[in-house]
Design a protein around this motif. Structure first.
Motif, mmCIF file in Angstrom:
data_model
loop_
_atom_site.group_PDB
_atom_site.id
_atom_site.type_symbol
_atom_site.label_atom_id
_atom_site.label_comp_id
_atom_site.label_asym_id
_atom_site.label_seq_id
_atom_site.Cartn_x
_atom_site.Cartn_y
_atom_site.Cartn_z
ATOM 1 N N UNK A 12 0.800 -1.224 0.000
ATOM 2 C CA UNK A 12 0.000 0.000 0.000
ATOM 3 C C UNK A 12 0.837 1.280 0.000
ATOM 4 N N UNK A 13 2.059 1.212 0.509
ATOM 5 C CA UNK A 13 2.859 2.434 0.627
ATOM 6 C C UNK A 13 3.978 2.530 -0.405
ATOM 7 N N UNK A 14 4.478 1.406 -0.856
ATOM 8 C CA UNK A 14 5.595 1.417 -1.811
ATOM 9 C C UNK A 14 5.114 1.270 -3.246
ATOM 10 N N UNK A 15 4.273 0.285 -3.496
ATOM 11 C CA UNK A 15 3.810 0.027 -4.857
ATOM 12 C C UNK A 15 2.659 0.963 -5.215
ATOM 13 N N UNK A 16 2.683 1.569 -6.393
ATOM 14 C CA UNK A 16 1.523 2.357 -6.841
ATOM 15 C C UNK A 16 0.364 1.422 -7.171
ATOM 16 N N UNK A 17 -0.857 1.952 -7.185
ATOM 17 C CA UNK A 17 -2.022 1.085 -7.410
ATOM 18 C C UNK A 17 -1.950 0.262 -8.688
ATOM 19 N N UNK A 18 -1.379 0.836 -9.768
ATOM 20 C CA UNK A 18 -1.334 0.100 -11.029
ATOM 21 C C UNK A 18 -0.281 -1.015 -11.033
ATOM 22 N N UNK A 19 0.558 -1.090 -9.977
ATOM 23 C CA UNK A 19 1.555 -2.159 -9.889
ATOM 24 C C UNK A 19 1.320 -3.059 -8.666
ATOM 25 N N UNK A 20 0.193 -2.884 -8.028
ATOM 26 C CA UNK A 20 -0.058 -3.645 -6.814
ATOM 27 C C UNK A 20 -0.260 -5.134 -7.086
ATOM 28 N N UNK A 21 -0.496 -5.491 -8.358
ATOM 29 C CA UNK A 21 -0.627 -6.904 -8.697
ATOM 30 C C UNK A 21 0.686 -7.655 -8.490
ATOM 31 N N UNK A 22 1.814 -6.933 -8.435
ATOM 32 C CA UNK A 22 3.104 -7.595 -8.208
ATOM 33 C C UNK A 22 3.203 -8.165 -6.795
ATOM 34 N N UNK A 23 2.560 -7.527 -5.842
ATOM 35 C CA UNK A 23 2.535 -8.023 -4.462
ATOM 36 C C UNK A 23 1.195 -7.651 -3.837
ATOM 37 N N UNK A 24 0.147 -8.427 -4.131
ATOM 38 C CA UNK A 24 -1.165 -8.120 -3.543
ATOM 39 C C UNK A 24 -1.094 -8.223 -2.026
ATOM 40 N N UNK A 25 -1.928 -7.480 -1.310
ATOM 41 C CA UNK A 25 -1.917 -7.551 0.159
ATOM 42 C C UNK A 25 -2.329 -8.939 0.642
ATOM 43 N N UNK A 26 -1.921 -9.304 1.837
ATOM 44 C CA UNK A 26 -2.156 -10.678 2.318
ATOM 45 C C UNK A 26 -3.610 -11.108 2.327
ATOM 46 N N UNK A 27 -4.529 -10.203 2.737
ATOM 47 C CA UNK A 27 -5.928 -10.629 2.838
ATOM 48 C C UNK A 27 -6.508 -10.990 1.476
ATOM 49 N N UNK A 28 -6.032 -10.336 0.410
ATOM 50 C CA UNK A 28 -6.506 -10.683 -0.926
ATOM 51 C C UNK A 28 -5.957 -12.033 -1.367
#
Length: 293
Positions: A59-75
């Motif tokens: 949430x703090x390092x990856x921009x939203x359009x690259x969040x697929x590289x490391x989705x958050x744990x709950x997802x």
């Protein structure tokens, strides 16, 4: 004038600041489940720390359009753990890896202890045999895996051999150190009683080596898990283990499935290590106390 002996309160002042004072033998009287819990809590804390870092990166390092590289744990865990089509093969693969780990660890323990016993009984044997163990430890396993596959095929036996090669050296080194750790005074006592070589081994050297053997066993257990996963990863024929799934998910860029497989692998390794750590505490701790452990 002689110095009066210090009271327990005075000796406590000699310890390091912040060091807890544990009465002698108190830790050894704890039930096994409390020992297991005391060793599990730090692991749970470490997992919580990993989760915090994971969320921070997502949430703090990856921009939203690259969040697929490391989705958050709950997802990742919320969607994947409920997917039977994914978790079924993954659980079966983890079971195959567990079988390879157990077989490889048992063979590594037997071979390592026997190898160390031979070296401890004859100095010439130690000079001749120990370099082979060192060479086996220093050769990159990735250089041996193709040869093992060519010689033994790509099934269960080859994967067990990879597991043994990785896990055997800690058993050899720690067992040999333990067998040679008996004091000279103890050896002299057995010499005065005209003990045979095997009586000396059984009644003196093996009891002295028990803590070192369990240290080697803990290390070998963790390495056996790594060896089983390495064998699964590179031997693509036959039944697929968790290492084979890691390779498949990496090649297909299935990041969610890859993260699940990595998590299960890590939990598996921690579980194996914890089991032998608890056995170490339960068996060795009763004989040798808590000093230095």
């Amino acid at each position: 004038m002689t110095t009066p002996p210090m009271a327990p309160a005075d000796t406590a002042l000699l310890s390091e600041p912040g060091e807890a004072q544990v009465p002698a033998g108190e830790e050894d009287r704890r039930p096994w489940w409390r020992t297991a819990l005391s060793r599990t809590v730090p692991i749970v804390g470490a997992l919580a720390g990993i989760a915090v870092v994971w969320y921070a990166v997502s949430y703090l390092v990856l921009p939203p359009n690259q969040r697929f590289l490391l989705p958050p744990p709950h997802e990742v865990y919320g969607e994947m753990f409920g997917n039977a089509r994914l978790m079924g093969p993954m659980t079966a693969a983890l079971g195959r890896t567990f079988g390879v780990t157990v077989f490889g660890l048992v063979i590594a323990v037997v071979v390592g202890i026997a190898y160390a016993v031979v070296m401890s009984q004859w100095r010439y044997a130690e000079r001749v045999l120990y370099p082979y163990a060192v060479i086996l430890q220093t050769i990159p396993i990735l250089a041996l895996v193709p040869l093992i596959g060519i010689w033994l095929g790509y099934g269960f036996p080859a994967r067990v051999v990879v597991c043994v090669i990785i896990a055997v050296f800690p058993m050899i080194a720690n067992t040999l150190f333990g067998l040679q750790s008996a004091t000279a005074a103890a050896h002299d006592l057995l010499t005065l009683n005209k003990a045979t070589r095997w009586q000396r081994l059984w009644k003196l050297q093996f009891p002295a080596a028990v803590p070192s053997i369990f240290t080697g066993l803990r290390n070998a257990a963790g390495l056996a898990v790594i060896g089983a996963i390495v064998g699964d990863y590179f031997f693509q024929q036959g039944a697929v283990g968790i290492g084979g799934l890691l390779r498949v998910y990496t090649e297909r860029l299935q990041l969610d499935a890859l993260l699940i497989a990595v998590s299960l692998t890590a939990l598996f390794g921690v579980l194996v290590f914890t089991v032998f750590a608890v056995l170490d505490r339960a068996i060795v701790g009763r004989w040798y106390g808590h000093v230095g452990r």
